[in-house]
Design a protein around this motif. Structure first.
Motif, PDB file in Angstrom:
ATOM      1  N   TRP A   1       0.819  -1.218   0.000  1.00 52.40           N
ATOM      2  CA  TRP A   1       0.000   0.000   0.000  1.00 52.40           C
ATOM      3  C   TRP A   1       0.851   1.267   0.000  1.00 52.40           C
ATOM      4  N   ALA A   2       1.998   1.202   0.638  1.00 52.80           N
ATOM      5  CA  ALA A   2       2.841   2.397   0.787  1.00 52.80           C
ATOM      6  C   ALA A   2       3.219   2.976  -0.583  1.00 52.80           C
ATOM      7  N   GLY A   3       3.228   4.307  -0.663  1.00 49.41           N
ATOM      8  CA  GLY A   3       3.556   4.973  -1.928  1.00 49.41           C
ATOM      9  C   GLY A   3       4.227   6.303  -1.688  1.00 49.41           C
ATOM     10  N   PRO A   4       4.278   7.113  -2.713  1.00 52.06           N
ATOM     11  CA  PRO A   4       4.961   8.420  -2.604  1.00 52.06           C
ATOM     12  C   PRO A   4       4.372   9.320  -1.522  1.00 52.06           C
ATOM     13  N   GLY A   5       3.082   9.147  -1.223  1.00 53.20           N
ATOM     14  CA  GLY A   5       2.468  10.010  -0.228  1.00 53.20           C
ATOM     15  C   GLY A   5       2.588   9.502   1.197  1.00 53.20           C
ATOM     16  N   THR A   6       3.187   8.345   1.373  1.00 49.77           N
ATOM     17  CA  THR A   6       3.333   7.774   2.716  1.00 49.77           C
ATOM     18  C   THR A   6       4.441   8.507   3.464  1.00 49.77           C
ATOM     19  N   ARG A   7       4.193   8.830   4.722  1.00 48.98           N
ATOM     20  CA  ARG A   7       5.180   9.547   5.516  1.00 48.98           C
ATOM     21  C   ARG A   7       5.403   8.838   6.855  1.00 48.98           C
ATOM     22  N   VAL A   8       6.670   8.879   7.278  1.00 53.24           N
ATOM     23  CA  VAL A   8       7.036   8.245   8.549  1.00 53.24           C
ATOM     24  C   VAL A   8       7.744   9.261   9.428  1.00 53.24           C
TER      25      VAL A   8
ATOM     26  N   GLY B   1      10.884   5.816  11.957  1.00 55.17           N
ATOM     27  CA  GLY B   1      10.351   4.949  10.906  1.00 55.17           C
ATOM     28  C   GLY B   1       8.900   4.595  11.103  1.00 55.17           C
ATOM     29  N   GLU B   2       8.288   5.117  12.188  1.00 60.67           N
ATOM     30  CA  GLU B   2       6.880   4.806  12.451  1.00 60.67           C
ATOM     31  C   GLU B   2       5.970   5.591  11.513  1.00 60.67           C
ATOM     32  N   LEU B   3       4.847   5.008  11.163  1.00 61.68           N
ATOM     33  CA  LEU B   3       3.877   5.678  10.304  1.00 61.68           C
ATOM     34  C   LEU B   3       3.302   6.875  11.055  1.00 61.68           C
ATOM     35  N   VAL B   4       3.234   8.037  10.358  1.00 61.72           N
ATOM     36  CA  VAL B   4       2.732   9.234  11.044  1.00 61.72           C
ATOM     37  C   VAL B   4       1.289   9.002  11.465  1.00 61.72           C
ATOM     38  N   GLU B   5       0.900   9.630  12.570  1.00 64.06           N
ATOM     39  CA  GLU B   5      -0.381   9.347  13.216  1.00 64.06           C
ATOM     40  C   GLU B   5      -1.573   9.577  12.297  1.00 64.06           C
ATOM     41  N   GLU B   6      -1.484  10.630  11.454  1.00 60.53           N
ATOM     42  CA  GLU B   6      -2.645  10.941  10.612  1.00 60.53           C
ATOM     43  C   GLU B   6      -2.885   9.909   9.508  1.00 60.53           C
ATOM     44  N   GLN B   7      -1.883   9.058   9.232  1.00 59.03           N
ATOM     45  CA  GLN B   7      -2.058   8.040   8.198  1.00 59.03           C
ATOM     46  C   GLN B   7      -2.459   6.680   8.778  1.00 59.03           C
ATOM     47  N   LEU B   8      -2.476   6.578  10.100  1.00 60.04           N
ATOM     48  CA  LEU B   8      -2.839   5.307  10.722  1.00 60.04           C
ATOM     49  C   LEU B   8      -4.273   4.874  10.401  1.00 60.04           C
ATOM     50  N   PRO B   9      -5.269   5.785  10.409  1.00 59.99           N
ATOM     51  CA  PRO B   9      -6.637   5.350  10.071  1.00 59.99           C
ATOM     52  C   PRO B   9      -6.722   4.742   8.670  1.00 59.99           C
ATOM     53  N   GLU B  10      -6.029   5.357   7.694  1.00 61.86           N
ATOM     54  CA  GLU B  10      -6.054   4.814   6.336  1.00 61.86           C
ATOM     55  C   GLU B  10      -5.385   3.442   6.293  1.00 61.86           C
ATOM     56  N   ALA B  11      -4.259   3.309   7.006  1.00 59.76           N
ATOM     57  CA  ALA B  11      -3.565   2.013   7.054  1.00 59.76           C
ATOM     58  C   ALA B  11      -4.449   0.947   7.684  1.00 59.76           C
ATOM     59  N   ALA B  12      -5.156   1.327   8.758  1.00 54.53           N
ATOM     60  CA  ALA B  12      -6.061   0.375   9.399  1.00 54.53           C
ATOM     61  C   ALA B  12      -7.170  -0.034   8.448  1.00 54.53           C
ATOM     62  N   GLY B  13      -7.654   0.934   7.660  1.00 54.77           N
ATOM     63  CA  GLY B  13      -8.691   0.618   6.686  1.00 54.77           C
ATOM     64  C   GLY B  13      -8.202  -0.352   5.627  1.00 54.77           C
ATOM     65  N   VAL B  14      -6.970  -0.172   5.167  1.00 57.77           N
ATOM     66  CA  VAL B  14      -6.381  -1.084   4.173  1.00 57.77           C
ATOM     67  C   VAL B  14      -6.346  -2.512   4.726  1.00 57.77           C
TER      68      VAL B  14
END
Length: 474
Positions: free
Chosen positions: A37-44, A48-61
């Motif tokens: 799923w990770a792509g150019p818009g993914t930020r850590v 190296g942890e996934l930024v908090e605002e992207q966690l909901p999308e990751a959980a949805g995936v």
């Protein structure tokens, strides 16, 4: 358990099946999905942890929802990074790209997949040795640094404890000589870490230690289950609450409610790999199939019966019956201390071979060491023209058989019954037995004197042992 000790053999699934199990392990499967799923818009972040605002999308995936969704997604992401499925491109920018190891999960060989899984297992095991997150937060100082001195936590000791637990679980599993997964009650596993081997009735303090260890293991196995290492039934929390008020009577206790853990086939593979890396000898059934018969007979000497038969069956499956029998008989010869047990295993192996092997057995009918077992094999199959054994051969085979049983089982109940039967069925047995030209005769007669319950017969056996030793110059 010393590093040089040899552990019981384990029967593993094929690497192809184990690789399939690894790919379906929940935590590695989630990590791989996030890596894709990770792509150019993914930020850590900086670690190296996934930024908090992207966690909901990751959980949805991952199809996760509820209170634990973000934490589970964060855990899967960290495994993806640490296991090489995702690579940090720019730490300052927080950008990522696909890691080299992700391709191994889709197009690699089973061994490649298992290599990635072992890496993920190391990550999870390290996590299981870390204190609870709440304890870590409490230990933070004003600058956000963790003061380990306030935690009563020794990282090395915690790691050694978990290794010890998993080592005991491995032994309890493979020691059962079972084909399937072996359920181990959590109280029994906890007790194995606390109770001394020579302890009688445990004290209340010791029982409290076992209870605390059990709850500690409950937390750790909850962390280890998603990687596929174990199947775990946690401690029933309502039961523990009730026990604090009024302990249940022993006869009313359902042990499974206190937790049950089972090593999965993948878990057996993983722990064996770690044990070998740590310097232990951890044999697996099937490792001897390409070895000679001498290695097979010596190698299976310490195997439990079911594992020994499985190893021998695999060895025979790769050979023609006649040539296999010839090789086995040749390897069974010898006057060394291990020879009787080799001949016993040779006899057990030949029991799995059909009449195609008959010429090999007839070739050794005149052999002093092998003639007896050859006659037994031929007679059991109804072969014709089997010459009767001489009295000397019968007694030699008897001494050889008892010597093999001593080496395999020690002073077992079965051996005692055999000894009693021999003395009862053969009048003057000891007067003939001490004359047998078998290197193990003195030790066998001495054991018979030790095992026979009749004092008169035991004394005869000890006298015969003395004569046999004198005859052999001992």
């Amino acid at each position: 358990m010393s590093d040089s000790s040899s552990l019981p053999p384990v029967r593993l699934h094929s690497e192809a099946q184990l690789a399939r199990d690894a790919l379906t392990a929940p935590l590695l499967s989630r990590a791989a999905r996030l890596a894709r799923w990770a792509g150019p818009g993914t930020r850590v972040g900086a670690g190296g942890e996934l930024v908090e605002e992207q966690l909901p999308e990751a959980a949805g995936v991952l199809g996760l929802s509820g209170e634990e969704a973000a934490a589970l997604a964060s855990e899967a992401w960290r495994v993806a990074v640490d296991a090489g499925l995702v690579e940090i491109m720019d730490e300052e920018e927080g950008t990522v790209t696909v890691g080299e190891d992700l391709a191994l999960l889709t197009s690699g060989a089973p061994q490649d997949v298992l290599g990635v899984w072992l890496g993920a297992l190391d990550i999870v095991l390290a996590d299981a040795s870390v204190p609870d997150l709440g304890d870590l937060v409490d230990a933070m100082d004003e600058e956000g640094e963790i003061d380990l001195s306030t935690l009563d936590w020794d990282p090395e000791a915690e790691s050694e404890f978990l290794d010890g637990v998993l080592g005991n679980l491995y032994l309890l599993t493979v020691g059962e000589d079972a084909l399937g997964e072996v359920p181990v009650p959590l109280p029994a596993l906890a007790a194995s870490m606390v109770l001394p081997d020579d302890m009688g009735e445990p004290t209340n303090d010791v029982l409290e230690q076992v209870s605390n260890t059990m709850m500690r293991l409950d937390e750790q196995f909850r962390l280890l289950e998603p990687i596929g290492l174990v199947a775990f039934q946690p401690v029933d929390e309502t039961l523990m609450a009730a026990a604090a008020e009024e302990p249940a009577a022993a006869e009313d206790m359902d042990v499974s409610r206190y937790g049950v853990v089972r090593l999965t086939p993948l878990g057996l593979y993983g722990l064996r790999a770690r044990l070998i890396e740590a310097g232990f000898s951890a044999p697996a059934v099937g490792e001897l199939t390409d070895k000679g018969a001498d290695t097979l007979l010596d190698g299976t000497a310490g195997f439990p019966p079911t594992a020994a038969q499985a190893e021998i069956e695999q060895w025979l499956a790769r050979r023609e019956p006649l040539s296999a029998a010839q090789e086995l008989l040749s390897a069974a010869r010898g006057a060394d201390t291990g020879a009787p047990l080799r001949r016993l295993h040779c006899q057990q192996a030949l029991a799995l071979v059909g009449m195609e092997a008959e010429p090999a057995l007839r070739e050794v009918l005149g052999d002093a060491e092998l003639g007896g077992l050859a006659r037994v094999w031929l007679s059991e199959r109804g072969a014709s023209d089997v010459p009767p054994p001489s009295e000397a051969m019968v007694f030699w085979l008897t001494i050889d058989t008892v010597a093999a049983q001593l080496a395999a089982e020690g002073n077992s109940d079965e051996l005692q019954a055999l000894v009693e039967g021999l003395a009862r069925q053969h009048s003057g047995f000891f007067d003939t037995a001490w004359r047998v030209e078998h290197p193990a005769a003195p030790d066998v007669l001495e054991a018979m004197g030790r095992l026979h319950p009749d004092k008169k017969v035991a004394k005869e056996a000890r006298k015969a042992a003395f004569k046999a030793r004198s005859q052999q110059g001992g």
